[in-house]
Design an enzyme around this catalytic site. Sequence first.
Site, mmCIF file in Angstrom:
data_model
loop_
_atom_site.group_PDB
_atom_site.id
_atom_site.type_symbol
_atom_site.label_atom_id
_atom_site.label_comp_id
_atom_site.label_asym_id
_atom_site.label_seq_id
_atom_site.Cartn_x
_atom_site.Cartn_y
_atom_site.Cartn_z
ATOM 1 C CE LYS A 214 -4.400 -2.024 1.321
ATOM 2 N NZ LYS A 214 -5.569 -1.937 2.033
ATOM 3 N NE ARG A 248 -7.641 -8.672 0.946
ATOM 4 C CZ ARG A 248 -7.470 -8.034 0.011
ATOM 5 N NH1 ARG A 248 -6.388 -7.109 0.144
ATOM 6 N NH2 ARG A 248 -8.026 -8.282 -1.186
#
Length: 282
Positions: A214, A248
């Site tokens: 991210k 995740r």
Amino acid sequence: MIDAWGGANRDKSVVMGIVNVTPDSFSDGGRFVPVEDAVEHAQKLVADGAGIIDIGGESTRPGFIPVSSEEETSRVVPVLDALAGLIDIPISIDTSKAVVARQALVRGASIVNDIWGLQGDPAMAGTVAEFGATVVIMHNRASKDGAIDIVDDMRRFFETSLAVAAWAGISPAKTILDPGIGFGKTPAQQLQALAAIPQLRALGYPILVGLSRKSFLGRLTKAPVAGRLTETIAANLAACSLGASIFRVHDVAEHVAALAVFAAICPPSEAAAWPPARSDPS
């Protein structure tokens, strides 16, 4: 339906492998849209050591364009159908739409990963409860506000979501919390949310983190999306040390190895063990 944690060693961290069947996801958009490619990728993630496969049919990257429930369903259902009988680990459906969740649960998914934490679609909580599924309740905000106390905002959000879950009849034993890294938070708030994992863990639920590749990681090191593996592993190991137990990620094999080494050096404490000990809510 496979039990949400069937086959997983509950005393160890669980790696959730990402299968995006979307044309526009920020990291791997378009790579696994063909059904055969998505199925092959899911099987590879299982071989790499994933304990859960998370399938999503709508991108939630910043600036994403929402798709209809019909479009999202048409993306994920063929993959779920093709995976039937091919993998023996739990499948999670990454959706905020109850109708999509229902179609996935009918086809054997056992986890609903809801980025709006049961506060988006009013039918979601009832759908999860009907199927006896596990739910991932993720913190989210419609917009960023650097002036707020993000940890307090998370606490209040989860109080609401957990009340919705209880009202619908979702078992606390099938509830997971996610601080929502990358959703409705400034770069500074992303770090604050991760640092608050012990406070979230104290609520008595397992913590999932989804921070793979991210942008806040890129801001720390200037690495491009494809070059954020080191940053992702470092952040996930930090989250593990704080009490997170489900990760995740896009890069499963690397995380399975890193978490195994980490656990050998720093065995999980009772406070961070999986599953968490929970007091009777009554």
